[in-house]
Motif scaffolding. Structure first.
Motif, PDB file in Angstrom:
ATOM      1  N   MET A   1      -4.530   2.835  -6.460  1.00 52.36           N
ATOM      2  CA  MET A   1      -5.063   3.045  -5.138  1.00 52.36           C
ATOM      3  C   MET A   1      -6.022   2.600  -4.430  1.00 52.36           C
ATOM      4  O   MET A   1      -6.556   1.839  -3.689  1.00 52.36           O
ATOM      5  N   THR A   2      -7.192   2.074  -5.931  1.00 47.51           N
ATOM      6  CA  THR A   2      -8.560   1.279  -5.464  1.00 47.51           C
ATOM      7  C   THR A   2      -7.877   0.039  -5.371  1.00 47.51           C
ATOM      8  O   THR A   2      -8.566  -0.454  -4.188  1.00 47.51           O
ATOM      9  N   VAL A   3      -7.128  -0.784  -6.215  1.00 51.57           N
ATOM     10  CA  VAL A   3      -6.978  -1.670  -5.879  1.00 51.57           C
ATOM     11  C   VAL A   3      -6.634  -1.596  -4.902  1.00 51.57           C
ATOM     12  O   VAL A   3      -6.756  -3.120  -3.843  1.00 51.57           O
ATOM     13  N   LEU A   4      -5.475  -0.907  -4.337  1.00 49.39           N
ATOM     14  CA  LEU A   4      -4.804  -1.131  -2.824  1.00 49.39           C
ATOM     15  C   LEU A   4      -5.807  -0.838  -2.098  1.00 49.39           C
ATOM     16  O   LEU A   4      -5.511  -2.049  -0.538  1.00 49.39           O
ATOM     17  N   GLY A   5      -6.890  -0.204  -2.311  1.00 52.96           N
ATOM     18  CA  GLY A   5      -8.012  -0.343  -1.015  1.00 52.96           C
ATOM     19  C   GLY A   5      -8.393  -1.460  -1.036  1.00 52.96           C
ATOM     20  O   GLY A   5      -9.102  -1.716   0.182  1.00 52.96           O
ATOM     21  N   LEU A   6      -8.828  -2.524  -1.962  1.00 53.28           N
ATOM     22  CA  LEU A   6      -9.433  -3.278  -1.705  1.00 53.28           C
ATOM     23  C   LEU A   6      -8.996  -4.325  -1.093  1.00 53.28           C
ATOM     24  O   LEU A   6      -9.331  -4.915  -0.405  1.00 53.28           O
ATOM     25  N   ILE A   7      -7.632  -4.738  -1.595  1.00 51.32           N
ATOM     26  CA  ILE A   7      -6.186  -5.425  -0.773  1.00 51.32           C
ATOM     27  C   ILE A   7      -6.563  -5.054   1.017  1.00 51.32           C
ATOM     28  O   ILE A   7      -6.679  -6.361   1.764  1.00 51.32           O
ATOM     29  N   LEU A   8      -6.437  -4.405   0.872  1.00 54.73           N
ATOM     30  CA  LEU A   8      -6.730  -3.683   2.574  1.00 54.73           C
ATOM     31  C   LEU A   8      -7.830  -3.970   2.713  1.00 54.73           C
ATOM     32  O   LEU A   8      -8.015  -4.451   4.071  1.00 54.73           O
ATOM     33  N   LEU A   9      -8.841  -3.791   2.456  1.00 57.74           N
ATOM     34  CA  LEU A   9     -10.274  -4.118   2.838  1.00 57.74           C
ATOM     35  C   LEU A   9     -10.253  -5.512   3.049  1.00 57.74           C
ATOM     36  O   LEU A   9     -11.211  -6.240   4.244  1.00 57.74           O
ATOM     37  N   ALA A  10      -9.762  -6.491   1.693  1.00 55.02           N
ATOM     38  CA  ALA A  10     -10.127  -7.485   2.382  1.00 55.02           C
ATOM     39  C   ALA A  10      -9.137  -8.689   3.360  1.00 55.02           C
ATOM     40  O   ALA A  10      -9.241  -9.014   4.377  1.00 55.02           O
ATOM     41  N   VAL A 300      -5.367   8.898   1.489  1.00 52.16           N
ATOM     42  CA  VAL A 300      -6.267   8.393   0.514  1.00 52.16           C
ATOM     43  C   VAL A 300      -7.814   7.823   0.919  1.00 52.16           C
ATOM     44  O   VAL A 300      -7.688   6.699   1.339  1.00 52.16           O
ATOM     45  N   PRO A 301      -8.701   8.838   1.364  1.00 57.23           N
ATOM     46  CA  PRO A 301      -9.941   9.220   1.873  1.00 57.23           C
ATOM     47  C   PRO A 301     -11.044   8.016   1.110  1.00 57.23           C
ATOM     48  O   PRO A 301     -11.789   8.690   1.200  1.00 57.23           O
ATOM     49  N   THR A 302      -9.810   7.038   0.409  1.00 55.63           N
ATOM     50  CA  THR A 302     -11.090   6.741   0.119  1.00 55.63           C
ATOM     51  C   THR A 302     -12.049   5.518   0.851  1.00 55.63           C
ATOM     52  O   THR A 302     -12.016   5.200   2.157  1.00 55.63           O
ATOM     53  N   LEU A 303     -13.335   4.976   0.337  1.00 54.23           N
ATOM     54  CA  LEU A 303     -14.563   4.391   0.936  1.00 54.23           C
ATOM     55  C   LEU A 303     -13.854   3.164   0.757  1.00 54.23           C
ATOM     56  O   LEU A 303     -13.931   2.594   2.277  1.00 54.23           O
ATOM     57  N   PRO A 304     -13.407   2.070   0.280  1.00 53.81           N
ATOM     58  CA  PRO A 304     -12.439   0.816   1.097  1.00 53.81           C
ATOM     59  C   PRO A 304     -11.225   0.785   1.714  1.00 53.81           C
ATOM     60  O   PRO A 304     -11.599   0.293   3.339  1.00 53.81           O
ATOM     61  N   VAL A 305     -10.804   1.791   1.965  1.00 50.92           N
ATOM     62  CA  VAL A 305      -9.928   2.131   2.992  1.00 50.92           C
ATOM     63  C   VAL A 305     -10.595   2.611   4.475  1.00 50.92           C
ATOM     64  O   VAL A 305     -10.174   2.068   5.425  1.00 50.92           O
ATOM     65  N   LEU A 306     -11.306   3.699   4.762  1.00 52.20           N
ATOM     66  CA  LEU A 306     -12.192   4.118   5.212  1.00 52.20           C
ATOM     67  C   LEU A 306     -12.932   2.108   5.969  1.00 52.20           C
ATOM     68  O   LEU A 306     -12.026   2.003   7.176  1.00 52.20           O
ATOM     69  N   ALA A 307     -13.815   1.693   5.500  1.00 52.83           N
ATOM     70  CA  ALA A 307     -13.833   0.579   5.859  1.00 52.83           C
ATOM     71  C   ALA A 307     -12.960  -0.253   6.351  1.00 52.83           C
ATOM     72  O   ALA A 307     -13.170  -1.466   7.185  1.00 52.83           O
ATOM     73  N   ALA A 308     -12.012  -0.995   5.880  1.00 54.27           N
ATOM     74  CA  ALA A 308     -10.408  -1.206   6.255  1.00 54.27           C
ATOM     75  C   ALA A 308     -10.741  -0.960   7.651  1.00 54.27           C
ATOM     76  O   ALA A 308     -10.240  -1.630   8.188  1.00 54.27           O
TER      77      ALA A 308
END
Length: 370
Positions: A1-10, A300-308
């Motif tokens: 999920m961390t990887v997915l969040g980073l992809i969405l952030l990008a 998935v309330p992670t920081l990358p997803v929120l930032a995205a």
């Protein structure tokens, strides 16, 4: 999920960064008055536009800063379009009513009307305007002045988009988001690459000689999306094209109902992103950058997803404020992206069934293009 969040952030960070850079580029665009012996021909193709043409003519007649002539091509109207134009022409010698010849084989309607408008025009610059566009008094002068200053064969702008109904808010705001979020305008102004060519068919000004040498509308006679097609054509012929801020140059209410908006965007989608190669890429970019962050955030309330999610909304907000669009487009943003993609996919699937695109009572063959 961390990887997915980073992809969405990008995927969200890319349009956000481009929006900021593009807005800075557009704000720095100088405004110049036209120099020399300039006449702008304001050219309006009109098919059953009785509800629009009077206001369009009144706005065009208010042009200042440059001499204008105003030509309206009545393209087989069955309402009172021609009578309204005649009334304006009787009061203002700058206004002329033309009647479109029968549509020729292999041509689409608007392109055919614009071609004959250009043939009848006397101006040094040809300003193609849709009947639902309301020009500001200085629009013709500023567009002609910029074409001279930038040595551009074609200059276009997106008018301020007037949206009032939910159906309009779920469709129209995609125009400016796609232009400002995915077209690198700094590179566009440095290169004549046809792939960087873009224009809004609602408001385009062409320098007459560049229009003639490029082939003009006759060279894209079978196409529907004249904005994209003319910009790419001019660049292939070696002429620079440019986009300038349009919210102060004109306004336009394209549609009033959801079904009308859906059909309007669908009619030329196959000449834009609705192709077998382009649409999967656009789906990843738009779903990943503007929809999935909001879908995943509650789970998935992670920081990358929120930032995205925040970057996506920030991009939408910046575009809305800069272009003076309806602020209700901001909370509806993910839904607007979903509707936009639904339109594109419906057109791509329709291409596979060999159906035809239609507009204002005319149907045209639709062919899938790579």
């Amino acid at each position: 999920m961390t990887v997915l969040g980073l992809i969405l952030l990008a995927l969200a960070a890319l349009p956000f960064a481009l929006v900021l850079m593009n807005l800075a580029t557009l704000r720095a665009t100088p405004r110049r008055a036209p120099q020399g012996d300039v006449l702008v021909s304001i050219l309006i193709p009109a098919r059953n536009e009785a509800t629009n043409i009077g206001a369009a003519l009144a706005a065009a007649q208010g042009s200042v800063g440059v001499p204008v002539e105003i030509l309206v091509m009545d393209d087989g109207s069955t309402d009172g379009t021609a009578e309204i134009v005649r009334a304006h022409a009787a009061r203002d010698a700058r206004v002329r009513l033309l009647t479109a010849p029968p549509l020729e084989e292999g041509w689409t309607g608007k392109v055919h009307a614009c071609h004959h408008l250009a043939k009848a025009a006397k101006g040094t610059h040809l300003l193609f305007v849709d009947a639902d566009v309301r020009l500001s008094p200085h629009a013709a002068a500023q567009l002609a002045g910029h074409a001279q200053d930038a040595q551009a064969g074609l200059v276009s702008a997106v008018p301020r988009q007037v949206t009032r109904s939910v159906g309009e808010l779920l469709t129209v705001p995609t125009i400016n988001l796609l232009l400002l979020g995915y077209l690198p305008m700094g590179f566009m102004r440095l290169s004549r690459d046809p792939g960087l060519g873009a224009a809004c068919g609602q408001l385009m000004l062409a320098e007459r000689e560049a229009y003639r040498l490029s082939g003009g509308h006759a060279a894209i006679r079978s196409r529907i999306h004249d904005g994209i097609q003319l910009a790419r054509l001019f660049r292939r012929r070696g002429f620079m094209t440019d986009l300038v801020p349009g919210e102060d140059l004109a306004s336009c209410r394209m549609y009033t109902r959801f079904g009308e908006a859906w059909n309007g965007f669908a009619k030329n989608a196959h000449e834009g992103m609705a192709t077998p190669v382009a649409l999967p890429v656009w789906t990843v970019l738009l779903l990943g950058g503007h929809v999935l962050p909001f879908v995943l955030l509650p789970f998935v309330p992670t920081l990358p997803v929120l930032a995205a999610a925040l970057l996506s909304l920030a991009a939408r907000t910046a575009v809305t404020v800069a272009t003076r669009e309806n602020p209700w487009s901001i909370p509806l943003h993910p839904f607007t992206i979903l509707v936009g993609l639904a339109i594109q996919w419906s057109v791509l699937l329709r291409i596979g069934t060999a159906r035809r695109a239609g507009w204002k009572g005319r149907l045209y063959p639709v062919e899938a293009k790579p």
